[in-house]
Design an enzyme around this catalytic site. Structure first.
Site, PDB file in Angstrom:
ATOM      1  N   GLU A 120       0.790  -1.224   0.000  1.00  0.00           N
ATOM      2  CA  GLU A 120       0.000   0.000   0.000  1.00  0.00           C
ATOM      3  C   GLU A 120       0.827   1.281   0.000  1.00  0.00           C
ATOM      4  O   GLU A 120       0.383   2.304  -0.513  1.00  0.00           O
ATOM      5  CB  GLU A 120      -0.939   0.002   1.222  1.00  0.00           C
ATOM      6  CG  GLU A 120      -1.958  -1.127   1.241  1.00  0.00           C
ATOM      7  CD  GLU A 120      -2.988  -0.983   0.140  1.00  0.00           C
ATOM      8  OE1 GLU A 120      -3.332   0.163  -0.216  1.00  0.00           O
ATOM      9  OE2 GLU A 120      -3.442  -2.018  -0.385  1.00  0.00           O
ATOM     10  N   SER A 395     -29.510 -27.265 -26.021  1.00  0.00           N
ATOM     11  CA  SER A 395     -30.731 -27.040 -26.789  1.00  0.00           C
ATOM     12  C   SER A 395     -31.661 -26.015 -26.155  1.00  0.00           C
ATOM     13  O   SER A 395     -32.635 -25.601 -26.801  1.00  0.00           O
ATOM     14  CB  SER A 395     -31.482 -28.355 -26.974  1.00  0.00           C
ATOM     15  OG  SER A 395     -30.785 -29.190 -27.871  1.00  0.00           O
TER      16      SER A 395
END
Length: 874
Positions: A120, A395
């Site tokens: 950080e 399908s």
């Protein structure tokens, strides 16, 4: 007159004479030359003025920031709990900040501090709250991107923002953040700052503070017992707690962990070997034992993510902001869904401890609000959700890509005749599982989930028409999807239950598409409504098309492959199953099973399958289980609602049938087939009559011990052939096909049978079936004249089919075209191309009374885009 003498100075300025009536010319001004010096000083002055103005503004805000800090030094900006309500306004959950016991600096292992600093703010222990180098780098990136893409914030600035400010990225907010950070640095030591930061930041799953996060993700309460990989995982979370959550997104979390470990190694906190070892660890901790069994958690987490997206607020903001979030959830339906997913009898049993997974989404047909959703079995907070994970629909995609756009074109109706002949479309050669016929109606093709008509119809209307329609109902298709395998569900990136539910809902709502949503409105802690959903609806098909599709999809549930979805009210829907795609593995197993259906009130999509399919983790059953889950959830959830009927479509006017527009010339079969045994030369002599326009002939033979016919001679130009390999004492059957000049294949001739030692010639007689109908000669497939799935033979398992090679097992999908370019044999097996020419099916002697094994279901669809392969030899 003597000429006047000019002085030297006069010579340099010659006199300009002006004629009478002519104005005196204006002397030309000399242009100032642009020099580098002038440009430099101009830019310098402009820059100085800009810097002065910026500094003046910052000085003003700095004073304000110091004042804010002094007034709020002990304040944590957390309001009351955020409340979430169902569609009736009933409170279903309160979410508030969950913090662990605060830890002191000496309780935090040094490597944990190092990991956060490396990730950080690598210069944390050097700067005074503001890192000029980081700000400069961020400013350059922001200018290049023309937006605030990088903050350049230090750990101190992040602490200032979390405690005192909201998360909007503006100039003045950033300036105030800087001023508070400088004030914090003047008042607190570095150790106090990093300790306060680690106790305050949000780590996801409602956990605030490093100790709560450690216990939540790893079950570790003593931070000194954390391992390197665990430390790196925690250090990677603050950047995006939801995205890098190791429980809900293990792959992204592992990727982010690797970045943190590399940063730690680059800065000397660990060795490269330690980084490599820690990066390879897979996250396996199961926190479900520590989680309370919360109701509605899957829906609430989805709604909270949607709330973040529509408001721009972070999960941290929402958890500590005291908001009221009103959702579309039906509590009864959500509870029934969660209960059904805990019922092991509703899922196929796994062969080991890896369970078959599932996902289900229910959408309100009137509003498009999400009624209920669940992304997995035994779901807990933060788990991976399959609601948006992508799989092939098989399908179940046929109505979307082929049939609905065909109806909408005005050239087709449910009674239109569609081609069902065996054929290739360029290099794409789909097949049917249960035989072929000249034509079938669209209604029959959908009801029995037949492949060829779906592909033929898409080819007739054009792939662009199908793509346009699918996009209009919410599917994000690309140029990679521009192929005819799309008709059988071969999407390049797949789809999910959320997309399928909102697409089928369009049929139920008379052709109106509305994106599904979970959040109706959001009210802040002050009582102001900050968000209200505004449905973005569009009419994507006519009401007639929607009603015709509904009528045909009702037939699927009433008489076709979706019988197990039946409940005590009308249901329309479609099954879908996809093949595993594992080369050389049994074709009866499947990757995915789907059912997407709807009542007049709600639409639901169900998916079942394994997260990571392999040879030991495939479905043995087809879409019947998904249809049964639909019924198990929807039936009880709709109790109390009056039964409503679907609106019937207006009777369709007769339309011109495209299949009859350009009929293909019929090709006759070879006739006059005869066989005799020449004892002198010890060969079987074969002869037949010439067929008009034939270019060559192929002879097929099957011995009494053979399981199938094989080609023994091909490319024959004459109408006779000899079989010198026939063995005395054996009985053989023969037939012939012709290859026509246009490349097409003729039908097979009659089959003749001959026993070599007796030299007798008799036609092959079929065996009578004691139950009625006819049993074909050994080796031939027993199939009805048309249809992929025989209505009435499902017994609840569902019967669908896929593309490509026809399998021998009647409980299997047809799959895709063999990747090695192999062809299909008459009995349904796959010829790799190494055993000669693949024979066609022998003459169909099956009568309409013959059916397949009622206990055997079949599957449908495809798992992938089309495999390019040459057309199969008949």
């Amino acid at each position: 007159m003597p000429r006047q003498q000019l002085s030297r100075s006069d010579k340099s300025k010659p006199e300009t004479r002006t004629r009478p009536g002519q104005s005196k010319p204006t002397p030309k001004k000399k242009k100032k030359k642009i020099t580098g010096k002038r440009v430099f000083w101009t830019l310098f002055i402009v820059a100085a003025l800009g810097v002065f103005c910026a500094l003046a503004g910052y000085m003003f805000i700095m004073v304000s920031g110091e004042k804010i800090y002094q007034q709020n030094i002990n304040k944590l900006a957390i309001n009351g709990p955020t409340q979430i309500f169902d569609r009736n306004g009933t409170l279903i959950q309160e979410r508030s900040v969950r913090t662990g016991d605060p830890v002191q600096y000496d309780e935090i292992p040094k490597l944990l501090v190092d990991a956060f600093v490396a990730t950080e703010d690598r210069r944390f222990f050097e700067h005074q709250g503001v890192d000029i180098w980081s700000i400069g780098r961020a400013a350059v990136r922001d200018v290049v991107a023309r937006s605030a893409v990088e903050g350049g914030s230090t750990i101190t600035q992040q602490l200032a923002k979390n405690v005192f400010l909201n998360d909007d990225k503006t100039f003045f907010r950033k300036a105030t953040e800087l001023s508070i950070a400088l004030a914090i640095e003047r008042k607190m030591t570095k150790e106090e700052i990093i300790t306060t930061y680690l106790n305050r930041i949000f780590f996801g799953k409602g956990a605030y503070g490093i100790k709560e996060a450690s216990e939540t993700y790893f079950g570790v309460t003593d931070l000194n017992k954390l391992k390197v990989w665990q430390i790196a995982t925690l250090a990677g979370l603050p950047k995006a707690p939801s995205r890098y959550n190791p429980q809900s997104n293990p792959d992204l979390s592992k990727e982010r962990r690797g970045v943190v470990l590399q940063l730690m190694a680059d800065q000397g906190y660990i060795t490269q070997a330690e980084a490599k070892e820690a990066a390879a660890v897979d996250y396996k901790y199961n926190s479900s034992a520590n989680d309370k069994d919360k109701n509605y958690e899957a829906f609430i987490e989805y709604a909270m993510q949607e709330a973040e997206d529509v408001t721009g607020l972070t999960s941290d903001d929402l958890n500590r902001g005291g908001y009221k979030i009103y959702t579309t959830m039906d509590a009864k339906a959500q509870q029934n869904l969660e209960t059904s997913f805990k019922n092991n009898d509703l899922f196929e049993k796994s062969s080991d401890d890896v369970p078959v997974q599932g996902s289900m989404v229910i959408v309100n047909n009137d509003t498009a609000g999400i009624v209920a959703l669940l992304g997995g079995r035994n779901y807990n907070t933060g788990n991976f959700s399959r609601v948006t994970s992508r799989r092939q629909p098989g399908s179940a995609f046929k109505p979307i890509i082929s049939y609905a756009p065909a109806l909408e074109s005005g050239k087709f109706n449910p009674n239109s005749l569609l081609s069902n002949e065996k054929q290739c479309f360029g290099n794409y050669c789909p097949t049917n599982l249960h035989g072929y016929s000249s034509t079938v109606t669209m209604d029959e093709a959908i009801q029995d989930s037949i492949n060829i008509p779906a592909v033929w119809t898409l080819n007739q209307i054009g792939i662009d028409s199908g793509l346009a329609f699918a996009k209009s109902v919410g599917f994000s298709l690309t140029d990679q999807d521009r192929n005819l395998a799309l008709a059988l569900g071969g999407l390049s990136t797949g789809t999910n239950t959320l997309e399928m539910a909102q697409a089928y809902r369009t049929f139920a709502d008379g052709g109106t598409y509305t994106p599904a949503y979970a959040v109706k409105s959001i009210v802040d802690s002050g009582g102001d409504e900050i968000y209200k959903n505004k449905a973005d609806t569009s009419q994507v098909m006519s009401k007639q098309t929607a009603n015709e599709m509904t009528q045909m999809l009702q037939d699927v549930v009433n008489d076709g492959t979706g019988k197990r979805a039946q409940i005590n009210r009308p249901v329309a829907g479609k099954t879908g199953t996809t093949q595993h795609g594992i080369e050389g593995f049994r074709s009866s197993a499947n990757r995915d099973a789907w059912f997407v259906g709807y009542t007049k009130e709600w639409t639901a999509a169900v998916w079942m399958g394994y997260d990571k399919p392999d040879r030991t983790h495939l479905l043995n059953e087809s879409s019947g289980m998904a249809a049964a889950m639909f019924a198990a959830v929807m039936g009880p959830s709709l109790e109390g609602y009056p039964v409503q009927q679907f609106e019937a479509p207006t009777p369709s006017a007769p339309v011109e049938q495209p299949v009859e527009e350009e009929p293909e010339p019929e090709v006759s079969a070879v006739s006059g087939m005869a066989a005799s045994y020449d004892k002198d030369n010890q060969v079987v002599a074969l002869s037949w009559k010439a067929l008009e326009n034939a270019s060559s002939y192929t002879v097929y033979r099957k011995g009494s011990g053979d399981g199938q016919f094989t080609a023994i001679s091909s490319g024959l130009s004459d109408t006779s052939a000899q079989d010198s390999s026939a063995a005395p004492g054996q009985t053989y059957e023969y037939y012939v096909t012709a290859t026509m000049k246009d490349g097409s294949q003729s039908d097979a001739s009659d089959t003749v049978q001959i026993t070599v030692d007796e030299a007798t010639e008799t036609p092959a007689e079929p065996e009578e079936n004691p139950e009625g109908g006819v049993v074909p000669p050994e080796g031939e497939p027993t199939t009805p004249p048309t249809g992929e799935e025989v209505p009435g033979t499902d017994n609840g398992t569902g019967t669908d089919q896929g593309t490509g090679t026809t399998p021998t097992d009647p409980n299997t999908d047809q799959g895709t075209v063999p990747p090695d370019g192999g062809t299909t044999t008459p009995d349904g097996s796959t010829d790799s191309g190494q055993n000669g020419t693949t024979p066609p099916a022998t003459p169909d002697t099956t009568t309409p009374g013959t059916t397949t094994d009622p206990a055997a279901g079949t599957t449908e669809g495809t798992t992938s885009p089309p495999t390019t392969a040459p057309p199969s030899t008949p």
